[in-house]
Design a protein around this motif. Structure first.
Motif, mmCIF file in Angstrom:
data_model
loop_
_atom_site.group_PDB
_atom_site.id
_atom_site.type_symbol
_atom_site.label_atom_id
_atom_site.label_comp_id
_atom_site.label_asym_id
_atom_site.label_seq_id
_atom_site.Cartn_x
_atom_site.Cartn_y
_atom_site.Cartn_z
ATOM 1 N N VAL A 127 -13.790 15.341 39.768
ATOM 2 C CA VAL A 127 -13.794 13.999 40.395
ATOM 3 C C VAL A 127 -13.297 12.821 39.643
ATOM 4 N N LEU A 128 -12.418 12.191 39.843
ATOM 5 C CA LEU A 128 -11.896 10.840 38.957
ATOM 6 C C LEU A 128 -12.156 9.991 40.085
ATOM 7 N N GLY A 129 -13.034 8.695 39.509
ATOM 8 C CA GLY A 129 -13.371 7.747 40.141
ATOM 9 C C GLY A 129 -12.110 6.622 40.224
ATOM 10 N N HIS A 130 -12.116 5.705 41.085
ATOM 11 C CA HIS A 130 -11.029 4.881 41.268
ATOM 12 C C HIS A 130 -10.710 4.130 39.663
ATOM 13 N N HIS A 131 -9.511 4.099 39.563
ATOM 14 C CA HIS A 131 -8.854 3.627 38.454
ATOM 15 C C HIS A 131 -9.311 4.200 37.228
ATOM 16 N N ALA A 132 -9.669 5.429 37.247
ATOM 17 C CA ALA A 132 -9.897 6.588 36.285
ATOM 18 C C ALA A 132 -8.708 7.301 35.679
ATOM 19 N N ASP A 140 -9.142 6.114 44.317
ATOM 20 C CA ASP A 140 -8.095 5.068 44.438
ATOM 21 C C ASP A 140 -7.570 4.731 42.931
ATOM 22 N N ALA A 141 -6.362 4.643 43.086
ATOM 23 C CA ALA A 141 -5.555 4.272 41.720
ATOM 24 C C ALA A 141 -5.915 4.926 40.576
ATOM 25 N N SER A 142 -6.176 5.930 40.773
ATOM 26 C CA SER A 142 -6.605 7.098 39.287
ATOM 27 C C SER A 142 -5.350 7.498 38.970
ATOM 28 N N MET A 143 -5.273 7.918 37.549
ATOM 29 C CA MET A 143 -4.043 8.764 36.945
ATOM 30 C C MET A 143 -4.552 10.079 36.688
ATOM 31 N N LEU A 144 -3.724 11.044 37.273
ATOM 32 C CA LEU A 144 -4.343 12.532 36.699
ATOM 33 C C LEU A 144 -3.328 13.263 36.406
ATOM 34 N N ASP A 145 -3.415 14.099 35.198
ATOM 35 C CA ASP A 145 -2.470 15.230 35.013
ATOM 36 C C ASP A 145 -3.176 16.487 35.030
ATOM 37 N N VAL A 146 -2.614 17.510 35.540
ATOM 38 C CA VAL A 146 -2.985 18.819 35.517
ATOM 39 C C VAL A 146 -2.027 19.728 34.655
ATOM 40 N N VAL A 147 -2.256 20.348 33.847
ATOM 41 C CA VAL A 147 -1.344 21.273 33.105
ATOM 42 C C VAL A 147 -2.013 22.507 33.186
ATOM 43 N N SER A 148 -1.169 23.708 33.622
ATOM 44 C CA SER A 148 -1.925 24.969 34.118
ATOM 45 C C SER A 148 -0.732 25.709 33.115
ATOM 46 N N LEU A 149 -1.584 26.602 31.854
ATOM 47 C CA LEU A 149 -0.588 27.406 31.229
ATOM 48 C C LEU A 149 -0.903 28.798 31.630
ATOM 49 N N GLN A 150 -0.004 29.625 32.228
ATOM 50 C CA GLN A 150 -0.374 31.164 32.342
ATOM 51 C C GLN A 150 0.228 31.869 31.271
ATOM 52 N N ARG A 151 -0.614 32.292 30.337
ATOM 53 C CA ARG A 151 -0.207 32.865 29.037
ATOM 54 C C ARG A 151 -1.104 34.265 29.129
ATOM 55 N N TRP A 152 -1.206 34.665 30.114
ATOM 56 C CA TRP A 152 -1.823 36.056 30.360
ATOM 57 C C TRP A 152 -0.919 37.123 29.568
ATOM 58 N N ASP A 153 -1.985 38.251 29.439
ATOM 59 C CA ASP A 153 -1.229 39.384 28.613
ATOM 60 C C ASP A 153 -0.749 40.039 29.925
ATOM 61 N N ASP A 154 0.101 41.249 29.764
ATOM 62 C CA ASP A 154 0.451 42.097 30.823
ATOM 63 C C ASP A 154 -0.428 42.561 31.947
ATOM 64 N N GLY A 155 -1.589 42.752 31.707
ATOM 65 C CA GLY A 155 -2.534 43.373 32.923
ATOM 66 C C GLY A 155 -3.120 42.605 33.846
ATOM 67 N N VAL A 156 -2.813 41.245 33.866
ATOM 68 C CA VAL A 156 -3.636 40.510 34.661
ATOM 69 C C VAL A 156 -2.698 40.095 35.944
ATOM 70 N N GLN A 157 -3.536 40.097 37.054
ATOM 71 C CA GLN A 157 -2.959 39.568 38.208
ATOM 72 C C GLN A 157 -3.592 38.048 38.706
ATOM 73 N N HIS A 158 -2.788 37.084 38.961
ATOM 74 C CA HIS A 158 -3.448 35.919 38.933
ATOM 75 C C HIS A 158 -3.150 35.242 40.458
ATOM 76 N N LEU A 159 -4.160 34.861 41.103
ATOM 77 C CA LEU A 159 -4.213 34.296 42.176
ATOM 78 C C LEU A 159 -4.753 32.778 42.045
ATOM 79 N N ALA A 160 -3.809 31.738 42.181
ATOM 80 C CA ALA A 160 -4.477 30.177 41.908
ATOM 81 C C ALA A 160 -4.104 29.373 42.980
ATOM 82 N N LEU A 161 -5.389 28.683 43.342
ATOM 83 C CA LEU A 161 -4.923 27.502 44.257
ATOM 84 C C LEU A 161 -5.469 26.155 43.364
ATOM 85 N N GLN A 162 -4.605 25.278 43.032
ATOM 86 C CA GLN A 162 -5.047 24.161 42.311
ATOM 87 C C GLN A 162 -4.595 23.077 43.177
ATOM 88 N N LYS A 163 -5.577 22.444 43.621
ATOM 89 C CA LYS A 163 -5.358 21.407 44.941
ATOM 90 C C LYS A 163 -5.875 20.091 44.583
#
Ligand SMILES: Nc1ncnc2c1ncn2[C@@H]1O[C@H](COP(=O)(O)OP(=O)(O)OP(=O)(O)O)[C@@H](O)[C@H]1O
Ligand SMILES: [Mg+2]
Lengths: 246, 457
Positions: free
Chosen positions: B196-201, B229-252
């Protein structure tokens, strides 16, 4: 034997023969002008020398300093000192111009020039050729005007210091001042170690870069050769006479 | 503790585990409500669910696994990309279904920033957690996540290792918050994040996904971020898994008035990755930039579905995803844009570009626009191509060997996206990922497009 010896060269693209047996000799230290009407095969010859994948040599040979270029990849040719300033330089999106130039210089010279030293050299050449320093932030040819692309081709030549420079219509699309700057750039490179094959439609550039010889190409063949006066003659009378003799 | 099977959750097991973890009763009820919803759901079916049309769930995801909760100690977690930064970053490490540790820089704590285990937060910050956890997924019957499929509702019911982040109003963090999800044990992993980012965070949250080689695991991840309100958000998601991983992701993300949100996903690892970077633009003036780069190699299947909902008027979205493929690999891009009938003045654009390096790879692209409002600006485009032979020749003719020229061109292809991100450590990490992929590529097999050669003139 001349440094560049092109013998009975036949080239095709897309299944059509475009050069039907071309002979050219050029020694280092000399300048040769190649003229001829649109579509006569001048760029085809230039590309064949540089190893463009769309042009297949089906006969004859291109020997440079005794080595058959047809057997070499384009980068191997560049390492032997062959440079082509292209008629239509392409934009390569995303590839940083600085990174590209440094990679090329290192590859051709088989050395690893320290970044700072390289940047100093690059900045010097840029200011001599009137290339805006802000272009350092761009990708290769990205957003360059026609004339800027031509300057950038010569900038590359200045950094790579070739022994054979093929200039394919480097003068086209340049304004009067730019033409002079570019010609001076070429002349700075000139000397006993550089052979220049200059492809052009105009005598204008030949006033700055004086050819020792002029060849005229027509429909995939060299149809006339002579001294610098041949260029003047062509400029005055066009290619009409050639068409009747060819 | 009772073993919990992902495909056979039971009320008993969920209750037992919730109580054992000391979760408040509202959270237990919350889990059980989600559990009840899962009972009416079956796993996604390509024939019935249009969002699953391109990816056969049953062939790419194995749900017959027990949920990993134990945590593993003594494993070496790869260094975070924040480790080499000048700024001191916050770091949370989730290993095998448990929070291994949390590092909160003093400078963050002094400004009231909370980064903690989600179960702890449910007690200590009950108001915030209670009102937001699941609000973007299935907990809110009125919300945009009300009809989440089973891959999300099982997370609502059974999530294990969780992280709670709260950046108070007007607090601007210069250094990122990194959440590492590292997998060493086979089974199903259900990491969960609520921020949770507060306003202007202002904050940047990195999600770094890694696994040990040859671990056969399913990671079903849900990340919810409320950007006030008026917050600034960056989300960076790096999928660097090795071969055996199945990945389901909701990033909302829920973006309120005048917020500025960027989301960058870098997907190079995992056998199957289905990533949903979503953003609900609920306040006027909000802006979101969903960005993605991906490089799929032999056997990999990436399904990328950014989803932007223009619910408020005068909001802006601009989606750009670029991917390279080689070997028998498959990528799916489905970009969803929804514009509510009241969202006048919406400005939206969406683009996808795929670069097919070798034969056998396949890239599907479907821009999907659902527009209920006429007074908007909307654009979309997608293209699939090969390396341009002219680009390659240009570089080679300057003495650059073919393999090096290819590397430069492929890296150049991604530059358009990476050029937009100026977050500490991200560009280097992304470039390194891509370069490692190109390095491993079979460049002799690369096909170039000579179509461009025809119009030389
Ligand atoms: N890749 C190609 N495939 C088929 N035909 C080609 C190809 N490249 C060139 N040609 C044709 O070969 C002929 C010679 O072309 P070239 O580009 O060498 O001419 P040029 O002398 O350089 O002309 P200009 O003065 O207009 O630059 C033209 O008829 C052209 O259309
Ligand atoms: Mg030409």
């Amino acid at each position: 034997m001349a440094d560049l010896e092109i013998r009975d060269l036949k080239v095709e693209a897309d299944g059509t023969e475009l050069l039907h047996g071309v002979d050219i000799e050029l020694d280092k230290g000399k300048t040769l002008a190649l003229m001829g009407p649109n579509g006569s095969g001048k760029s085809t010859l230039a590309y064949a020398i540089a190893g463009h994948p769309a042009y297949t040599v089906t006969g004859g040979s291109v020997r440079w300093k005794g080595t058959e270029l047809n057997d070499l990849t384009p980068d191997e040719r560049a390492k032997l000192g062959v440079f082509l300033a292209m008629q239509y330089p392409v934009e390569v999106p995303g590839v940083s111009l600085t990174n590209f130039l440094r990679t090329a210089v290192n590859a051709v010279n088989e050395e690893d020039v320290p970044v700072r030293e390289f940047m100093t050299r690059l900045r010097e050449q840029m200011s001599e050729l009137g290339v805006n320093q802000s272009f350092l932030q761009r990708s290769i040819n990205e957003g360059f005007s026609g004339g800027e692309k031509k300057r950038f081709e010569i900038l590359q030549a200045a950094l790579l210091r070739p022994e054979l420079a093929v200039l394919d219509e480097t003068d086209s699309g340049l304004d009067v001042d730019a033409l002079k700057t570019v010609a001076e750039g070429v002349n700075r490179l000139s000397g006993p170690d550089l052979g220049v094959l200059i492809i052009t439609h105009y005598t204008r550039i030949l006033r700055y870069i004086e050819p020792d010889e002029v060849h005229v190409m027509f429909e995939g063949r060299i149809v006339a050769s002579g001294g610098p006066e041949l260029a003047d003659e062509l400029e005055e009378h066009g290619y009409e006479n050639l068409k009747t003799t060819a | 503790m009772t073993d919990l099977l992902l495909d056979q959750l039971t009320e008993e097991a969920l209750t037992g585990r919730s109580d054992a973890a000391g979760e408040p009763s509202w959270l237990r009820d919350h889990r059980l409500a989600a559990f009840k919803r899962t009972l009416d759901q079956s796993w996604p079916d390509s024939r019935k669910d249009e969002f699953w049309r391109s990816t056969p769930f049953d062939r790419r995801f194995d749900v017959d696994r027990s949920v990993v909760t134990s945590g593993t100690t003594g494993t070496v977690v790869p260094a975070s990309i924040t480790a080499s930064l000048d700024e001191e970053a916050a770091l949370v490490r989730l290993v095998d279904g448990a929070v291994l540790d949390v590092h909160l820089p003093t400078s963050f704590a002094e400004r009231g920033v909370v980064i903690t285990d989600l179960a702890t937060a449910a007690n200590e910050h009950a108001d915030l957690v209670r009102s937001h956890l699941g609000s973007l997924t299935s907990a809110d019957p009125e919300g945009t996540g009300a009809h989440s499929d089973k891959t999300v509702t099982v997370s609502d019911a059974a999530w294990t290792a969780g992280v709670f982040v709260h950046v108070p109003a007007e607090v601007e963090l210069e250094a990122p918050i990194s959440i590492q999800v590292h997998v060493t044990a086979p089974g199903a992993h259900l990491p969960r994040v609520l921020a949770v980012l507060g306003h202007h965070a202002r904050a940047a949250i990195y999600l770094e996904h890694t696994s040990e080689p040859d671990v056969d695991a399913l990671v079903d991840e849900v990340v919810e971020v409320i950007a006030q309100d008026a917050s600034m958000l960056d989300v960076v998601s790096l999928q660097r898994w090795d071969d055996g991983v199945q990945h389901l992701a909701l990033q909302k993300v829920q973006a309120h008035r005048d917020t500025s949100v960027r989301h960058l996903s870098v997907t190079t690892g995992g056998s199957t990755v289905r990533l949903l970077p979503e953003c609900d633009l609920v306040g006027p003036g909000a802006e979101v930039r969903p960005l993605g780069i991906y490089f799929a190699d032999e056997g990999q299947w990436f399904d990328l579905q950014p989803y932007v909902r223009h619910i408020a008027p005068h909001a802006k979205s601009d989606v750009l995803f670029k991917g390279a493929l080689q070997g028998r690999s498959r990528t799916v891009f489905r970009g969803n844009i929804y514009v509510h009938k009241d969202a006048v003045g919406t400005d939206t654009d969406e683009n996808n570009r795929s670069l097919i390096l070798t034969e056998g790879a396949r890239a599907d692209a479907t821009p999907f626009l659902e527009i209920e409002c006429a007074d908007i600006t909307a654009g979309h485009g997608s293209a699939t191509g090969q390396i341009d032979a002219l680009h390659l020749f240009y570089l080679e003719s300057r003495g650059i060997p073919r393999d090096e020229a290819l590397r430069l061109i492929v890296a150049g292809f991604f530059r358009e996206v990476l050029g937009e991100i100026d977050l500490p450590g991200v560009e280097d990490a992304a470039v390194a990922e891509i370069e490692a992929r190109v390095e491993a590529a079979d460049l002799d097999q690369v096909q170039v497009n000579d179509a461009a050669l025809q119009d030389l003139g």
